[in-house]
Design an enzyme around this catalytic site. Structure first.
Site, PDB file in Angstrom:
ATOM      1  N   ALA A 132      36.584 -17.363   7.506  1.00 30.18           N
ATOM      2  CA  ALA A 132      37.424 -18.158   6.619  1.00 30.18           C
ATOM      3  C   ALA A 132      38.874 -17.920   7.031  1.00 30.18           C
ATOM      4  CB  ALA A 132      37.213 -17.761   5.160  1.00 30.18           C
ATOM      5  N   SER A 133      39.727 -18.939   6.839  1.00 28.24           N
ATOM      6  CA  SER A 133      41.100 -18.851   7.316  1.00 28.24           C
ATOM      7  C   SER A 133      41.985 -17.973   6.439  1.00 28.24           C
ATOM      8  CB  SER A 133      41.718 -20.257   7.409  1.00 28.24           C
ATOM      9  OG  SER A 133      40.999 -21.051   8.320  1.00 28.24           O
ATOM     10  N   THR A 134      41.662 -17.846   5.141  1.00 26.02           N
ATOM     11  CA  THR A 134      42.472 -17.049   4.222  1.00 26.02           C
ATOM     12  C   THR A 134      41.565 -16.224   3.318  1.00 26.02           C
ATOM     13  OG1 THR A 134      42.541 -18.636   2.386  1.00 26.02           O
ATOM     14  CG2 THR A 134      44.149 -18.949   4.169  1.00 26.02           C
TER      15      THR A 134
END
Length: 222
Positions: A27-29
């Site tokens: 996941a990016s964040t």
């Protein structure tokens, strides 16, 4: 990061002898959930996954490196290995994805994407895969460049850009709160109200909400 052990799907048969499927999720964040990716990997019969939450812009991805290292170790023991990922954007785009494909090709490791433009099982040594991987990154950069050009042109003529005129800090705060409750983008948009401009009292579009949250995540990651 330790393995995430997923329960075996009730419909999944026994894993073929001498064949290991290693899953990778990203996941990016830290706010984004891995649930969709983990569910997809479980449904595909993957029971061991390396996962991380790290920006798309990061130059290194430690858990991906560990997954590849483990796959190489297993291949050196004459075990067939497939790296399984939810979609091609998780390990990387364009040149990053092509570089990963080269690593897998050199080690004789197969690659499988469960969804997206490159869905399916791939032989990383294939020329077609390398071309598709590069094109996926080129298309993203092309769209980004054209979008920035359009924004700059609009600014020069004093025009509002996209959904920027209908969003504000209050709307962003509420959208983040709703996302933390795991609401979909459509449900979030339905609960937000534009407070100014020609679209006052209307709901923002799903695209506007997506852009607002993505810009926030990119700024936070930066």
């Amino acid at each position: 990061m330790a393995w995430i052990e997923l329960p075996r799907p009730a419909t999944a048969g026994a894993e073929p002898a001498g064949h290991v499927r290693i899953g990778y999720a990203r996941a990016s964040t830290v706010r984004q959930s891995l649930d969709t990716q983990l569910d997809g990997l479980q449904a595909a019969g993957v029971t061991r996954v390396l996962a991380e939450k790290i920006s798309t812009r990061a130059t290194t991805r430690p858990e991906l490196d560990k997954a590849v290292a483990l796959a190489r170790e297993l291949r050196s023991a004459e075990v067939a290995v497939t790296l399984v990922v939810h979609e091609h954007k998780r390990p990387g785009r364009g040149l990053d994805l092509a570089a990963l494909a080269e690593q897998l090709r050199a080690a004789g490791i197969a690659l499988e994407f469960l969804t997206g433009e490159l869905q399916g099982s791939h032989d990383p040594s294939g020329v077609m895969f390398t071309v598709l991987a590069a094109l996926s990154g080129m298309e993203r950069e092309y769209i980004r460049d054209r979008t920035l050009e359009g924004h700059e042109s609009a600014r020069s003529r004093g025009k509002a850009i996209g959904g920027a005129a209908v969003t504000d800090e209050s709307m962003l705060s509420m959208a983040l709160h709703l996302r933390d409750q795991h609401l979909s983008l459509r449900d979030i948009a339905a609960r937000l109200v534009i407070t100014k401009g020609k679209k006052k009292s209307r709901h923002p579009s799903v695209a506007t909400v997506l852009r607002m949250l993505r810009d926030h995540d990119d700024a936070a990651a930066g």
